[in-house]
Design an enzyme around this catalytic site. Structure first.
Site, PDB file in Angstrom:
ATOM      1  N   SER A  65       0.805  -1.219   0.000  1.00  0.00           N
ATOM      2  CA  SER A  65       0.000   0.000   0.000  1.00  0.00           C
ATOM      3  C   SER A  65       0.842   1.274   0.000  1.00  0.00           C
ATOM      4  O   SER A  65       1.679   1.469  -0.865  1.00  0.00           O
ATOM      5  CB  SER A  65      -0.945  -0.071   1.200  1.00  0.00           C
ATOM      6  OG  SER A  65      -1.822   0.997   1.228  1.00  0.00           O
ATOM      7  N   ASP A 280      -3.096   6.282  -3.227  1.00  0.00           N
ATOM      8  CA  ASP A 280      -1.951   5.682  -2.541  1.00  0.00           C
ATOM      9  C   ASP A 280      -1.334   4.603  -3.439  1.00  0.00           C
ATOM     10  O   ASP A 280      -1.766   4.407  -4.572  1.00  0.00           O
ATOM     11  CB  ASP A 280      -2.320   5.164  -1.140  1.00  0.00           C
ATOM     12  CG  ASP A 280      -3.105   3.862  -1.190  1.00  0.00           C
ATOM     13  OD1 ASP A 280      -3.711   3.572  -2.238  1.00  0.00           O
ATOM     14  OD2 ASP A 280      -3.103   3.133  -0.179  1.00  0.00           O
ATOM     15  N   ASP A 282      -1.359   1.438  -3.814  1.00  0.00           N
ATOM     16  CA  ASP A 282      -2.133   0.356  -4.431  1.00  0.00           C
ATOM     17  C   ASP A 282      -3.537   0.818  -4.823  1.00  0.00           C
ATOM     18  O   ASP A 282      -4.404   0.001  -5.138  1.00  0.00           O
ATOM     19  CB  ASP A 282      -2.192  -0.885  -3.528  1.00  0.00           C
ATOM     20  CG  ASP A 282      -2.885  -0.610  -2.203  1.00  0.00           C
ATOM     21  OD1 ASP A 282      -2.951   0.570  -1.796  1.00  0.00           O
ATOM     22  OD2 ASP A 282      -3.370  -1.568  -1.575  1.00  0.00           O
ATOM     23  N   ARG A 509      -2.642   4.225  20.125  1.00  0.00           N
ATOM     24  CA  ARG A 509      -2.905   2.814  19.804  1.00  0.00           C
ATOM     25  C   ARG A 509      -1.724   2.233  19.015  1.00  0.00           C
ATOM     26  O   ARG A 509      -1.004   2.957  18.319  1.00  0.00           O
ATOM     27  CB  ARG A 509      -4.209   2.624  19.018  1.00  0.00           C
ATOM     28  CG  ARG A 509      -4.224   3.289  17.663  1.00  0.00           C
ATOM     29  CD  ARG A 509      -5.453   2.881  16.856  1.00  0.00           C
ATOM     30  NE  ARG A 509      -5.244   1.646  16.120  1.00  0.00           N
ATOM     31  CZ  ARG A 509      -4.558   1.566  14.979  1.00  0.00           C
ATOM     32  NH1 ARG A 509      -3.986   2.631  14.438  1.00  0.00           N
ATOM     33  NH2 ARG A 509      -4.434   0.412  14.365  1.00  0.00           N
ATOM     34  N   PRO A 510      -1.525   0.910  19.176  1.00  0.00           N
ATOM     35  CA  PRO A 510      -0.430   0.301  18.415  1.00  0.00           C
ATOM     36  C   PRO A 510      -0.834   0.178  16.959  1.00  0.00           C
ATOM     37  O   PRO A 510      -1.974  -0.177  16.663  1.00  0.00           O
ATOM     38  CB  PRO A 510      -0.314  -1.094  19.055  1.00  0.00           C
ATOM     39  CG  PRO A 510      -1.681  -1.384  19.577  1.00  0.00           C
ATOM     40  CD  PRO A 510      -2.294  -0.071  19.959  1.00  0.00           C
ATOM     41  N   SER A 511       0.082   0.466  16.045  1.00  0.00           N
ATOM     42  CA  SER A 511      -0.206   0.287  14.621  1.00  0.00           C
ATOM     43  C   SER A 511      -0.308  -1.206  14.328  1.00  0.00           C
ATOM     44  O   SER A 511       0.399  -2.021  14.921  1.00  0.00           O
ATOM     45  CB  SER A 511       0.918   0.897  13.793  1.00  0.00           C
ATOM     46  OG  SER A 511       0.859   0.397  12.465  1.00  0.00           O
ATOM     47  N   GLY A 512      -1.170  -1.554  13.391  1.00  0.00           N
ATOM     48  CA  GLY A 512      -1.253  -2.943  12.951  1.00  0.00           C
ATOM     49  C   GLY A 512      -0.378  -3.190  11.738  1.00  0.00           C
ATOM     50  O   GLY A 512      -0.234  -4.324  11.296  1.00  0.00           O
ATOM     51  N   THR A 513       0.193  -2.144  11.172  1.00  0.00           N
ATOM     52  CA  THR A 513       0.964  -2.307   9.935  1.00  0.00           C
ATOM     53  C   THR A 513       2.417  -1.852  10.058  1.00  0.00           C
ATOM     54  O   THR A 513       3.214  -2.119   9.170  1.00  0.00           O
ATOM     55  CB  THR A 513       0.328  -1.500   8.781  1.00  0.00           C
ATOM     56  OG1 THR A 513       0.320  -0.117   9.144  1.00  0.00           O
ATOM     57  CG2 THR A 513      -1.081  -1.947   8.483  1.00  0.00           C
TER      58      THR A 513
HETATM   59  P1  NG1 Z   1      -2.424   1.051  11.314  1.00  0.00           P
HETATM   60  O1  NG1 Z   1      -0.996   0.986  10.906  1.00  0.00           O
HETATM   61  O2  NG1 Z   1      -2.948  -0.139  12.060  1.00  0.00           O
HETATM   62  O3  NG1 Z   1      -2.744   2.364  11.959  1.00  0.00           O
HETATM   63  C1  NG1 Z   1      -3.103   1.863   8.859  1.00  0.00           C
HETATM   64  C2  NG1 Z   1      -4.208   2.885   8.852  1.00  0.00           C
HETATM   65  C3  NG1 Z   1      -5.528   2.132   8.835  1.00  0.00           C
HETATM   66  C4  NG1 Z   1      -5.626   1.173   7.663  1.00  0.00           C
HETATM   67  C5  NG1 Z   1      -4.381   0.288   7.616  1.00  0.00           C
HETATM   68  C6  NG1 Z   1      -4.326  -0.582   6.402  1.00  0.00           C
HETATM   69  C7  NG1 Z   1      -4.316   5.054   9.990  1.00  0.00           C
HETATM   70  C8  NG1 Z   1      -4.231   5.775  11.270  1.00  0.00           C
HETATM   71  N1  NG1 Z   1      -4.161   3.728  10.055  1.00  0.00           N
HETATM   72  O4  NG1 Z   1      -3.286   1.027   9.971  1.00  0.00           O
HETATM   73  O5  NG1 Z   1      -6.558   3.073   8.794  1.00  0.00           O
HETATM   74  O6  NG1 Z   1      -5.831   1.865   6.466  1.00  0.00           O
HETATM   75  O7  NG1 Z   1      -3.176   1.070   7.684  1.00  0.00           O
HETATM   76  O8  NG1 Z   1      -3.618  -0.065   5.343  1.00  0.00           O
HETATM   77  O9  NG1 Z   1      -4.519   5.671   8.950  1.00  0.00           O
HETATM   78 ZN    ZN Z   2      -3.617   1.182   0.101  1.00  0.00          ZN
END
Ligand code: NG1
Ligand code: ZN
Length: 556
Positions: A65, A280, A282, A509-513
Site C-alpha cells: 500500500s 496511494d 495500491d 494505539r499500536p499500529s497494525g501495519t
Molecule cells: P495502522 O498501521 O494499524 O494504523 C493503517 C491505517 C488504517 C488502515 C491500515 C491498512 C491510519 C491511522 N491507520 O493502519 O486506517 O488503512 O493502515 O492499510 O490511517
Molecule cells: Zn492502500
C-alpha cells in the site's frame, strides 16, 4: 495432502532468520526481503480457504500500500471481495511461523484441516495480483509454489490495483447468480465505472480538470486506462506516474503523505483554486485538496468524502421517495448510516449527527471492521479519515432502486442516479478510482466547488505522530481504539493532559501495519493540538519503552 510434495516445495522457502510473523490489520507487511516463506505459507492457506468454501475463488493481493517501496505485503480476499475472515487470521500467523520445518508446517496444516473440517477432495481456485513494487514478481512465484504444493489452481493477473483484484474475485464468484457483479477482467472494470460515471453526469457542465497524483504506483497506469474509457466526460491531468524508476513509489507523494503532512505532493504544481487528489501506492485510498488564494492548504479527506456521499444519497432518496421493503412486509424510507473510526475529525462526527442527522457507528481501525458495521444499513457509508472507504448498498436497497419508477420526472432522474451509484461504487472494498469518480459525479451533479464542499464543516486542528517503542504489543486498545487498558496507568496520564485543553481529544494505539504506536490529538487551536500531541508522545516515549530519537523534544 501430499506430505512429500509439500516438504520438497518448502525446502526452497524455509524460514531461517527468526523473524516472528503476524497477520495484522492489512495482512502480512514488512521488509520484502523477509517475505519469501510467508508467501509460500499464504499459498498453502489460500488453498485451504478455497477448499473450505467448496472451491470458490480466493484472492491474494501482494502489496504494501502506502508504505515504502522496499516493503511488501500480502493479504487474502474472501469470495465476495471482503478481507479474510478474522477467525482465519490466526491460522495465517501460525502457518507463516511454521515455515521453519516440514514437520512444523504439516502439523499446522493438519490442525487447520481438522479445526475447520475441510474436505480436501474439494477443488481450490486462487487468483493473485500485485502492485508495482520491484519485489512483487518473485513473491508471487513463491506464492504459486505454495498453491501448487497443495494441488490448487492459480491464475496470475499480474499488475492490478488492490480494488481491481477484489473486483475480479467478486465477479468470478457471483457469475451466473442473481447478484452477478460483472466480467472478471480489467477492461470490464473500467467499462463499468466509466459507463456509470457518464450516465450520472450526462447533461451537466464538466468541472475544471482534476490533478491526480498517482504516487508513482499502480494507480497511475490504471488511471490512464480508465481515462480512455471516460473519454471527454472527465478531464484530468495525471502526475507522479513513473512506475519504472526505483525509489519513487509513495516517495513524498500519495494519499498518506498528503494526509499526514497536510501539504501537496512532490511533483505537483498546484495553483490556488486548482482541484487535486492523491491516490496511494495500491490505489485503494484517495484524498482531495486545494490551496486557497492566500496559499492555505485545504484537505478534503475520508471524513469529507463520507459526508459528501451520505448527503448526496439522502437527497436523491428523498426526491425519489424511495421506500424499502422490510421482512415484516412494511415499506419504510431508506436508512443511511455512517461508520467512522477514532481518527475521524470530531467536527465531522458532529456534522453528521447534528446537521445531516445520520446515525454514526464507531469501530476499531481497519476497514474490515468498518465494512462489517456498514452492512447493517440500507446504505452504509464507511470511510477512514485517511481516505480508505466505500458505500455499501444492501440487497433490499438495490431492489428498491431497481423496482421504483418515480412519480415525477425529478424522482425518476434521482432513481436513475441511485442506480448508477450502485455500479459506480465498488461494493467489495474501498477503491481510489471508484471513489474519485463518486466525488466527481456528486460535485458535477451539484455543480459544487471544492471550496464549497470544504465549507460544509470546519475540521478541528489535528495531529498524528508515531512513537517507536520496544514492544508495541504492550499497548492494548479498548473502546474502538479510543482508550488503552494497558500499559496500566498510561490512560490516566493521557486523560489528565486532555483535560487541560478545550475540545481536547487524544488517543494512543499500536499500529497494525508498522512497528510503532500512533498518537492522535485534536484541540480547539493548532498550537494546543500540537502541545497535546507532543506531550503525550513524550509521556509514551519516556515512560513506556521509547526507542531511538525522542519525538519532537523541542515542544515539551
Ligand atoms: P495502522 O498501521 O494499524 O494504523 C493503517 C491505517 C488504517 C488502515 C491500515 C491498512 C491510519 C491511522 N491507520 O493502519 O486506517 O488503512 O493502515 O492499510 O490511517
Ligand atoms: Zn492502500
Amino acid at each position: 495432502m501430499d506430505s512429500s510434495k509439500i516438504s520438497a516445495a518448502l525446502s526452497a522457502h524455509l524460514h531461517t532468520n527468526g523473524t516472528v510473523f503476524q497477520y495484522g490489520t492489512a495482512g502480512f507487511r514488512m521488509d520484502a526481503t523477509l517475505l519469501d516463506p510467508v508467501m509460500f505459507s499464504v499459498g498453502l492457506l489460500a488453498v485451504l480457504r478455497s477448499k473450505s468454501h467448496k472451491g470458490k475463488t480466493i484472492g491474494v493481493m501482494v502489496t504494501a500500500s502506502h508504505n515504502p517501496e522496499k516493503d511488501n505485503g500480502v493479504k487474502l480476499v474472501e469470495p465476495l471481495g471482503e478481507m479474510l475472515v478474522q477467525s482465519w487470521e490466526s491460522y495465517a500467523t501460525k502457518l507463516a511461523n511454521a515455515t521453519t520445518s516440514a514437520d512444523a508446517i504439516l502439523a499446522v496444516l493438519d490442525s487447520i484441516v481438522k479445526a475447520e473440517s475441510i474436505d480436501l477432495s474439494q477443488p481450490a481456485h486462487i487468483v493473485v495480483a500485485r502492485d508495482t513494487r520491484p519485489s512483487g514478481q518473485a513473491l508471487v512465484a513463491s506464492l504459486i509454489d505454495g498453491v501448487q504444493a497443495l494441488g490448487g489452481h492459480i491464475k496470475d493477473y499480474g499488475l492490478f490495483t488492490t480494488p481491481q483484484l477484489h473486483y475480479v474475485v467478486r465477479c468470478i464468484n457471483t457469475a451466473g447468480t442473481a447478484s452477478a457483479y460483472g466480467e472478471p477482467t480489467e477492461e470490464a472494470y473500467y467499462e463499468k465505472l466509466a459507463n456509470a460515471f457518464k450516465k450520472i453526469t450526462d447533461g451537466y457542465p464538466r468541472l475544471s480538470p482534476l490533478l491526480i497524483d498517482g504516487a508513482n504506483g499502480i494507480g497511475a497506469p490504471a488511471m490512464e486506462k480508465l481515462g480512455k474509457y471516460l473519454g471527454d466526460s472527465f478531464s484530468y491531468q495525471l502526475v507522479n506516474k513513473d512506475i519504472d524508476s526505483r525509489g519513487k513509489l509513495n516517495f513524498d507523494s500519495g494519499a498518506d503523505f498528503v494526509k499526514i503532512k497536510q501539504t501537496k505532493p512532490l511533483g505537483m504544481d498546484l495553483a490556488p483554486g486548482q482541484r487535486a487528489c492523491s491516490l496511494d501506492g495500491d490505489a485503494d485510498r484517495i484524498v482531495f485538496y486545494f490551496i486557497e488564494q492566500d496559499n492555505t492548504f485545504r484537505l478534503l479527506d475520508g471524513d469529507k468524502i463520507a459526508t459528501l456521499a451520505a448527503d448526496f444519497i439522502m437527497d436523491l432518496a428523498s426526491s425519489a421517495e424511495i421506500l424499502v421493503q422490510r421482512d415484516d412486509g412494511s415499506r419504510t424510507p431508506l436508512q443511511v448510516g455512517l461508520v467512522q473510526t477514532a481518527y475521524a475529525n470530531g467536527s465531522s462526527t458532529a456534522y453528521v449527527k447534528d446537521t445531516l442527522k445520520v446515525p454514526v457507528v464507531f469501530t476499531p481501525t481497519g476497514v474490515k471492521h468498518l465494512h462489517h458495521a456498514a452492512e447493517a444499513f440500507d446504505v452504509g457509508v464507511y470511510f477512514e479519515a485517511n481516505g480508505h472507504g466505500t458505500v455499501l448498498f444492501s440487497p433490499a436497497a438495490i431492489h428498491a432502486f431497481k423496482s421504483s419508477t418515480g412519480s415525477t420526472p425529478a424522482a425518476a432522474k434521482s432513481i436513475e442516479a441511485l442506480r448508477c451509484l450502485t455500479d459506480l461504487i465498488n461494493q467489495a472494498v474501498g477503491d481510489a478510482l471508484s471513489d474519485m469518480l463518486l466525488v466527481e459525479a456528486v460535485l458535477t451533479y451539484q455543480q459544487k466547488s471544492f471550496s464549497k464542499w470544504n465549507s460544509d464543516y470546519t475540521d478541528l486542528p489535528s495531529r498524528q505522530e508515531k512513537v517507536k517503542v520496544a514492544n508495541r504489543g504492550d499497548f492494548v486498545p479498548i473502546k474502538a481504539d479510543t482508550e488503552l487498558s494497558h500499559p496500566l496507568g498510561l490512560q490516566g496520564k493521557i486523560n489528565e493532559e486532555v483535560a487541560k485543553f478545550s475540545k481536547g481529544r487524544c488517543f494512543v494505539r499500536p499500529s497494525g501495519t508498522e512497528d510503532i504506536v500512533r498518537v492522535y490529538a485534536e484541540a480547539a487551536t493548532r498550537d494546543e493540538t500540537d502541545r497535546l500531541c507532543y506531550t503525550v508522545c513524550g509521556i509514551v516515549f519516556d515512560g513506556y519503552g521509547g526507542v531511538g530519537a525522542r519525538p519532537a523534544t523541542f515542544l515539551c
